[in-house]
Design a protein around this motif. Structure first.
Motif, PDB file in Angstrom:
ATOM      1  N   LYS A  70     -17.132  40.051   5.169  1.00 62.43           N
ATOM      2  CA  LYS A  70     -16.075  39.668   6.107  1.00 62.43           C
ATOM      3  C   LYS A  70     -14.840  39.225   5.334  1.00 62.43           C
ATOM      4  CE  LYS A  70     -19.235  38.030   9.662  1.00 62.43           C
ATOM      5  NZ  LYS A  70     -19.686  36.850  10.433  1.00 62.43           N
ATOM      6  N   ASP A  71     -13.686  39.302   5.999  1.00 60.95           N
ATOM      7  CA  ASP A  71     -12.430  38.881   5.369  1.00 60.95           C
ATOM      8  C   ASP A  71     -12.316  37.358   5.441  1.00 60.95           C
ATOM      9  OD1 ASP A  71     -10.106  39.217   3.953  1.00 60.95           O
ATOM     10  OD2 ASP A  71      -8.871  39.449   5.749  1.00 60.95           O
ATOM     11  N   GLU A  72     -13.116  36.717   4.615  1.00 58.90           N
ATOM     12  CA  GLU A  72     -13.131  35.261   4.489  1.00 58.90           C
ATOM     13  C   GLU A  72     -13.255  34.931   3.012  1.00 58.90           C
ATOM     14  OE1 GLU A  72     -16.601  34.025   6.683  1.00 58.90           O
ATOM     15  OE2 GLU A  72     -17.967  34.922   5.256  1.00 58.90           O
ATOM     16  N   LEU A  73     -13.030  33.688   2.671  1.00 55.81           N
ATOM     17  CA  LEU A  73     -13.127  33.269   1.277  1.00 55.81           C
ATOM     18  C   LEU A  73     -14.593  33.158   0.860  1.00 55.81           C
ATOM     19  CD1 LEU A  73     -11.452  32.391  -1.180  1.00 55.81           C
ATOM     20  CD2 LEU A  73     -11.729  30.037  -0.392  1.00 55.81           C
ATOM     21  N   HIS A  74     -14.929  33.791  -0.246  1.00 53.87           N
ATOM     22  CA  HIS A  74     -16.266  33.743  -0.834  1.00 53.87           C
ATOM     23  C   HIS A  74     -16.136  33.048  -2.185  1.00 53.87           C
ATOM     24  CE1 HIS A  74     -16.491  37.095   1.993  1.00 53.87           C
ATOM     25  NE2 HIS A  74     -17.791  36.911   2.027  1.00 53.87           N
ATOM     26  N   VAL A  75     -16.766  31.908  -2.340  1.00 56.60           N
ATOM     27  CA  VAL A  75     -16.694  31.148  -3.588  1.00 56.60           C
ATOM     28  C   VAL A  75     -18.066  31.177  -4.258  1.00 56.60           C
ATOM     29  CG1 VAL A  75     -16.247  28.917  -4.664  1.00 56.60           C
ATOM     30  CG2 VAL A  75     -14.869  29.657  -2.714  1.00 56.60           C
ATOM     31  N   VAL A  76     -18.087  31.617  -5.521  1.00 57.82           N
ATOM     32  CA  VAL A  76     -19.313  31.651  -6.320  1.00 57.82           C
ATOM     33  C   VAL A  76     -19.193  30.574  -7.382  1.00 57.82           C
ATOM     34  CG1 VAL A  76     -20.741  33.027  -7.875  1.00 57.82           C
ATOM     35  CG2 VAL A  76     -19.601  34.120  -5.935  1.00 57.82           C
ATOM     36  N   GLU A  77     -20.239  29.766  -7.496  1.00 58.61           N
ATOM     37  CA  GLU A  77     -20.258  28.724  -8.517  1.00 58.61           C
ATOM     38  C   GLU A  77     -21.504  28.875  -9.372  1.00 58.61           C
ATOM     39  OE1 GLU A  77     -19.979  25.171  -6.148  1.00 58.61           O
ATOM     40  OE2 GLU A  77     -22.100  25.217  -5.642  1.00 58.61           O
ATOM     41  N   VAL A  78     -21.464  28.269 -10.566  1.00 51.94           N
ATOM     42  CA  VAL A  78     -22.559  28.394 -11.517  1.00 51.94           C
ATOM     43  C   VAL A  78     -22.932  27.014 -12.046  1.00 51.94           C
ATOM     44  CG1 VAL A  78     -21.074  28.807 -13.536  1.00 51.94           C
ATOM     45  CG2 VAL A  78     -23.395  29.691 -13.521  1.00 51.94           C
ATOM     46  N   GLU A  79     -24.224  26.841 -12.274  1.00 47.71           N
ATOM     47  CA  GLU A  79     -24.754  25.663 -12.964  1.00 47.71           C
ATOM     48  C   GLU A  79     -25.528  26.190 -14.164  1.00 47.71           C
ATOM     49  OE1 GLU A  79     -26.770  22.647 -10.468  1.00 47.71           O
ATOM     50  OE2 GLU A  79     -26.266  24.014  -8.830  1.00 47.71           O
ATOM     51  N   ALA A  80     -25.164  25.712 -15.356  1.00 47.29           N
ATOM     52  CA  ALA A  80     -25.819  26.184 -16.571  1.00 47.29           C
ATOM     53  C   ALA A  80     -25.699  25.116 -17.638  1.00 47.29           C
ATOM     54  CB  ALA A  80     -25.194  27.491 -17.042  1.00 47.29           C
TER      55      ALA A  80
END
Length: 135
Positions: A70-80
């Motif tokens: 969908k035309d919405e904001l997609h935020v990907v985050e990482v924990e490492a």
């Protein structure tokens, strides 16, 4: 939550998570294509490796949205291990109409690595290379 044993990892000629086939005299690292998908139903993916006395590195190359996102904001985050305070770090903010894909150069992560889809429903595809070498 999905972990690496359930992933859509793409490996050529090897068991995805059994690197015991690497010869003890082998000096060259083994590099295999790796990937996972984050969606509304599977917002978290954990990349883990066996304690096999080999060094594992994960190089992220691209993060992109699927055609049905969908035309919405997609935020990907990482924990490492690279994060100093054990808090998730956003690495991509994607929107189909503005920025549907991002490429990385030199984003190296040491397992275990957790990817989270902080916002949006996806699908978001993460791809990279899993490098395995002797310690």
């Amino acid at each position: 939550m999905v972990n690496s044993s359930d992933s859509a990892a793409f490996l050529y000629g090897m068991d995805p998570f059994n690197f015991s086939t690497i010869s003890s005299t082998q000096e060259d690292p083994v590099c295999v294509l790796w990937g996972c998908e984050l969606t509304r139903g599977a917002k978290t993916f954990v990349f883990e490796v066996q304690n096999d006395l080999l060094e594992h590195q994960l190089f992220i190359k691209t993060i992109c949205l699927g055609a049905e996102a969908k035309d919405e904001l997609h935020v990907v985050e990482v924990e490492a291990k690279i994060t100093q305070n054990d808090r998730p770090v956003p690495i991509a903010s994607l929107r189909p109409s503005v920025l549907p894909m991002v490429s990385f150069y030199g984003l190296e992560l040491m397992p275990p690595v957790t990817f989270n889809l902080r916002s949006g429903e996806g699908p978001v595809y993460i791809s990279g290379q899993h490098l395995v070498c002797e310690c």
